[in-house]
Design a protein around this motif. Structure first.
Motif, mmCIF file in Angstrom:
data_model
loop_
_atom_site.group_PDB
_atom_site.id
_atom_site.type_symbol
_atom_site.label_atom_id
_atom_site.label_comp_id
_atom_site.label_asym_id
_atom_site.label_seq_id
_atom_site.Cartn_x
_atom_site.Cartn_y
_atom_site.Cartn_z
ATOM 1 N N GLY A 1 -0.789 2.671 11.997
ATOM 2 C CA GLY A 1 -2.194 2.978 11.827
ATOM 3 C C GLY A 1 -2.887 1.974 10.930
ATOM 4 O O GLY A 1 -2.723 0.763 11.076
ATOM 5 N N THR A 2 -3.658 2.474 9.960
ATOM 6 C CA THR A 2 -4.446 1.599 9.085
ATOM 7 C C THR A 2 -3.577 0.806 8.112
ATOM 8 O O THR A 2 -4.065 -0.124 7.466
ATOM 9 C CB THR A 2 -5.471 2.414 8.280
ATOM 10 O OG1 THR A 2 -4.793 3.416 7.502
ATOM 11 C CG2 THR A 2 -6.457 3.107 9.213
ATOM 12 N N TRP A 3 -2.313 1.150 8.010
ATOM 13 C CA TRP A 3 -1.409 0.388 7.146
ATOM 14 C C TRP A 3 -1.044 -0.966 7.749
ATOM 15 O O TRP A 3 -0.614 -1.859 7.029
ATOM 16 C CB TRP A 3 -0.125 1.177 6.887
ATOM 17 C CG TRP A 3 -0.282 2.266 5.858
ATOM 18 C CD1 TRP A 3 -1.438 2.741 5.316
ATOM 19 C CD2 TRP A 3 0.781 3.020 5.254
ATOM 20 N NE1 TRP A 3 -1.184 3.738 4.416
ATOM 21 C CE2 TRP A 3 0.181 3.942 4.363
ATOM 22 C CE3 TRP A 3 2.159 3.010 5.395
ATOM 23 C CZ2 TRP A 3 0.923 4.841 3.601
ATOM 24 C CZ3 TRP A 3 2.908 3.915 4.638
ATOM 25 C CH2 TRP A 3 2.297 4.815 3.748
ATOM 26 N N GLY B 1 -1.195 6.215 6.952
ATOM 27 C CA GLY B 1 -2.189 5.405 7.656
ATOM 28 C C GLY B 1 -2.515 5.912 9.038
ATOM 29 O O GLY B 1 -3.024 5.164 9.870
ATOM 30 N N GLN B 2 -2.185 7.191 9.297
ATOM 31 C CA GLN B 2 -2.245 7.768 10.637
ATOM 32 C C GLN B 2 -1.094 7.175 11.453
ATOM 33 O O GLN B 2 0.006 7.138 10.975
ATOM 34 C CB GLN B 2 -3.619 7.544 11.275
ATOM 35 C CG GLN B 2 -4.793 8.055 10.435
ATOM 36 C CD GLN B 2 -4.706 9.550 10.121
ATOM 37 O OE1 GLN B 2 -4.382 10.369 10.964
ATOM 38 N NE2 GLN B 2 -4.979 9.901 8.861
ATOM 39 N N ASN C 1 -0.119 -2.472 15.797
ATOM 40 C CA ASN C 1 -1.525 -2.884 15.813
ATOM 41 C C ASN C 1 -1.758 -4.200 15.091
ATOM 42 O O ASN C 1 -2.909 -4.553 14.819
ATOM 43 C CB ASN C 1 -2.397 -1.798 15.157
ATOM 44 C CG ASN C 1 -2.395 -0.511 15.946
ATOM 45 O OD1 ASN C 1 -2.442 -0.528 17.169
ATOM 46 N ND2 ASN C 1 -2.323 0.620 15.264
ATOM 47 N N SER C 2 -0.700 -4.916 14.777
ATOM 48 C CA SER C 2 -0.883 -6.183 14.065
ATOM 49 C C SER C 2 0.086 -7.219 14.613
ATOM 50 O O SER C 2 1.109 -6.869 15.217
ATOM 51 C CB SER C 2 -0.662 -6.009 12.556
ATOM 52 O OG SER C 2 0.668 -5.608 12.283
#
Length: 223
Positions: A88-90, A120-121, A23-24
């Motif tokens: 995830g959010t990490w 972080g999910q 995701n990044s």
């Protein structure tokens, strides 16, 4: 059938020790661009049956630099299943800033015990390699195991390393352990991952059993 794996070039997130997962994204540094071009020169005379890339920019840009050097100018096919591990959010955070650090330790040292729902999910290692190995199996089946032309897959550190370990039959619990082939420990960088812009070559005759021909080759990056 040979499968060539190349990890993307170096990015700012790599330098800052940030999670750079599915995701990044962080753009290639000048050294990462140079590395992609060097990988292209290393592979310029290889006639690939297919070229696949993760959809993420750092990998796709690396694939484009490789193809630009290749005398056959193959088409790059986007393979969503080669997207990097989902943290995830990490994603985007510095490793030292994520909480809880206990899950961070499990992620790096005890992968079978890592629980993304407590971090972080994102996804577990088992979920991760289920999709990445499926991408490899499908690509080999499409090209044909008897195809004399290899496949190229340009992706990420965890995709390359953990997918190959899974294909070799290594259990999730040992994904972060040193990879030992014929009594020799194969070189990696931090936490068992292959280097940026490195080349690893795997082979198979039946799309079930896999072996390593070349591991984490980087000699061409110095030229």
């Amino acid at each position: 059938m040979q499968i060539y794996f190349v990890r993307h070039g170096r990015t700012q997130y790599n330098i800052e020790h940030r999670f750079q997962g599915g995701n990044s994204d962080s753009p290639l540094l000048a050294s990462g661009i140079a590395g992609g071009k060097a990988a292209g020169r290393r592979l310029q005379a290889v006639d690939f049956a297919q070229v696949y890339s993760s959809p993420q920019k750092r990998a796709l840009d690396t694939a484009k630099y490789i193809v630009a050097e290749n005398q056959w100018q193959p088409t790059i096919q986007i393979e969503p299943r080669l997207r990097e591990f989902n943290f995830g959010t990490w994603d985007g955070m510095r490793e030292e800033d994520v909480v809880p650090q206990s899950q961070m330790a499990l992620l790096l040292h005890h992968p079978a015990e890592y629980q993304p729902e407590l971090a972080g999910q994102g996804e577990s290692y088992a979920e991760f390699v289920e999709r990445t190995t499926a991408a490899v199996h499908d690509a080999v089946a499409l090209a044909g195991v008897d195809n004399p032309k290899p496949i190229l897959m340009v992706s990420h550190g965890l995709v390359t390393t953990m997918t190959i370990k899974a294909l070799l039959g290594i259990p999730v619990a040992k994904f972060r352990d040193p990879l030992v082939i014929d009594g020799q420990e194969l070189p990696t960088i931090g936490h068992g991952i292959v280097d940026n812009d490195s080349l690893t070559i795997v082979n198979t005759t039946d799309n079930q059993q896999f072996g390593i021909e070349t591991w984490n080759e980087t000699d061409f990056l110095a030229h």
